[in-house]
Design a protein around this motif. Structure first.
Motif, PDB file in Angstrom:
ATOM      1  N   THR A  70       0.831  -1.218   0.000  1.00 40.07           N
ATOM      2  CA  THR A  70       0.000   0.000   0.000  1.00 40.07           C
ATOM      3  C   THR A  70       0.863   1.264   0.000  1.00 40.07           C
ATOM      4  O   THR A  70       0.461   2.292  -0.561  1.00 40.07           O
ATOM      5  N   ASP A  71       2.061   1.189   0.591  1.00 44.55           N
ATOM      6  CA  ASP A  71       2.943   2.354   0.603  1.00 44.55           C
ATOM      7  C   ASP A  71       3.472   2.697  -0.786  1.00 44.55           C
ATOM      8  O   ASP A  71       3.849   3.849  -1.036  1.00 44.55           O
ATOM      9  N   PHE A  72       3.521   1.713  -1.676  1.00 43.31           N
ATOM     10  CA  PHE A  72       3.945   1.998  -3.045  1.00 43.31           C
ATOM     11  C   PHE A  72       2.992   2.975  -3.731  1.00 43.31           C
ATOM     12  O   PHE A  72       3.365   3.641  -4.702  1.00 43.31           O
ATOM     13  N   LEU A  73       1.764   3.065  -3.231  1.00 39.01           N
ATOM     14  CA  LEU A  73       0.752   3.938  -3.827  1.00 39.01           C
ATOM     15  C   LEU A  73       0.738   5.332  -3.208  1.00 39.01           C
ATOM     16  O   LEU A  73      -0.005   6.207  -3.670  1.00 39.01           O
ATOM     17  N   LYS A  74       1.546   5.539  -2.173  1.00 42.69           N
ATOM     18  CA  LYS A  74       1.502   6.799  -1.427  1.00 42.69           C
ATOM     19  C   LYS A  74       2.732   7.652  -1.682  1.00 42.69           C
ATOM     20  O   LYS A  74       3.833   7.146  -1.856  1.00 42.69           O
ATOM     21  N   GLU A  75       2.510   8.968  -1.664  1.00 38.50           N
ATOM     22  CA  GLU A  75       3.632   9.901  -1.748  1.00 38.50           C
ATOM     23  C   GLU A  75       4.362   9.936  -0.403  1.00 38.50           C
ATOM     24  O   GLU A  75       5.583   9.821  -0.343  1.00 38.50           O
ATOM     25  N   LYS A  76       3.584  10.104   0.662  1.00 36.23           N
ATOM     26  CA  LYS A  76       4.153  10.169   2.009  1.00 36.23           C
ATOM     27  C   LYS A  76       3.833   8.867   2.730  1.00 36.23           C
ATOM     28  O   LYS A  76       2.672   8.528   2.968  1.00 36.23           O
ATOM     29  N   LYS A  77       4.867   8.142   3.078  1.00 41.01           N
ATOM     30  CA  LYS A  77       4.702   6.840   3.717  1.00 41.01           C
ATOM     31  C   LYS A  77       4.948   6.988   5.214  1.00 41.01           C
ATOM     32  O   LYS A  77       6.062   7.318   5.633  1.00 41.01           O
ATOM     33  N   THR A  78       3.927   6.753   6.006  1.00 42.69           N
ATOM     34  CA  THR A  78       4.065   6.878   7.451  1.00 42.69           C
ATOM     35  C   THR A  78       3.472   5.660   8.145  1.00 42.69           C
ATOM     36  O   THR A  78       2.679   4.913   7.561  1.00 42.69           O
ATOM     37  N   ILE A  79       3.857   5.476   9.398  1.00 39.50           N
ATOM     38  CA  ILE A  79       3.280   4.443  10.244  1.00 39.50           C
ATOM     39  C   ILE A  79       3.166   5.016  11.656  1.00 39.50           C
ATOM     40  O   ILE A  79       4.082   5.704  12.130  1.00 39.50           O
TER      41      ILE A  79
END
Length: 303
Positions: A83-92
């Motif tokens: 799912t992070d591959f689809l995001k500009e900003k990757k957070t957790i």
């Protein structure tokens, strides 16, 4: 300088595997396909062993648990990475990061112990065949598997108890695709050198001890078979090679990450992908492609 308390860091920034959007789109397709195959493969093995009465033996009971651990271990990290591959900003979130740490070490630690138990099962079957049914009875199998769960839990909760109490008030970037202790601990607002050594030694020593025990077990099995049965040596060698392959693929990256003194980012990322994505994919393939009973059961399903 204004003081910031631990609650100021509510999330971490995941840098992921790469920066290129084109490469991320390519990796999205690759890892989505690999994860789907991993989930279907491991679930299929578990259901196959449950459904076929001929596979209700200690070896396949342990194999079903291995597939379950692989399914869980892959599911802790891979969906988030995809799912992070689809995001500009990757957070957790901070809580999500702690959960990843707990479950990666829980399922990873439990699988290490399970692989040792699988080696013990083969040792009893090959070296003490007349006592196999009495030693590896149903109750013993359940106790052994529960032991691997408990030790994995204790290993994981002991490490999490240390990490969760650390003050996180400054840097938030994790140069990986999931939260792991060696990376998270470096973000704490305190000198963590000794703590890093202790925690890495804990995970690294556990992996190394299990790895050495496994190599000793399989070496003794091969020695015993070659000594007393020339005819059975090739079959035992084939079985041991399968198990040793799985052992090396799983333990190699873990030992390198936690015990190697130098941290090389791209190497750490590659090894992390290997033991959280590739190994859970390869295990069902390695065991099913070289196992006659499972292949025969699969043939019956086609008929």
């Amino acid at each position: 300088m204004e003081e910031v308390n631990q609650s100021a860091v509510s999330e971490f920034i995941i840098l992921g595997l790469c920066d290129s959007r084109e490469l991320q789109a390519f990796l999205l397709v690759i890892f989505s396909s690999l994860y789907l195959i991993t989930i279907l493969g491991n679930i299929f093995i578990v259901l196959l062993i449950i459904a076929d009465l001929h596979l209700h033996s200690p070896m396949y009971f342990l194999l079903a648990n291995l597939s379950f651990f692989d399914f869980c271990l892959s599911s802790v990290t891979t969906p988030k990475m995809i799912t992070d591959f689809l995001k500009e900003k990757k957070t957790i979130s901070f809580g999500g990061c702690m959960c990843q740490i707990f479950f990666v070490h829980f399922f990873g630690g439990s699988e290490m112990l399970l692989l040792v138990l699988m080696a013990y099962d083969r040792y009893v079957a090959i070296c003490k065949p007349l006592h196999y049914s009495s030693i590896m009875n149903r109750q013993m199998c359940i106790v052994l598997v529960m032991t691997s769960w408990i030790i994995g839990f204790l290993h994981s909760i002991s490490q999490l108890a240390i990490i969760v109490k650390l003050p996180f008030c400054g840097p938030r970037e994790l140069d990986s695709f999931f939260c792991d202790i060696p990376l998270v601990i470096k973000l704490a607002c305190m000198d963590t050198y000794i703590l890093e050594m202790l925690i890495n030694a804990d995970s690294g020593v556990l992996a190394t001890i299990c790895f050495i025990l496994l190599l000793i077990s399989y070496s003794y099995i091969l020695y015993t078979v070659c000594l007393f049965s020339k005819d059975g040596a090739s079959k035992a060698l084939s079985t041991c090679i399968v198990h040793i392959t799985v052992v090396v693929l799983f333990f190699g990256p873990c030992i390198f990450i936690y015990l190697w003194p130098l941290s090389i980012t791209w190497v750490d990322k590659f090894l992390a992908v290997f033991y959280t994505v590739i190994t859970p994919l390869l295990n069902p393939a390695i065991y099913t492609l070289r196992n006659k009973e499972i292949k025969n059961t699969m043939k019956k399903l086609r008929c």
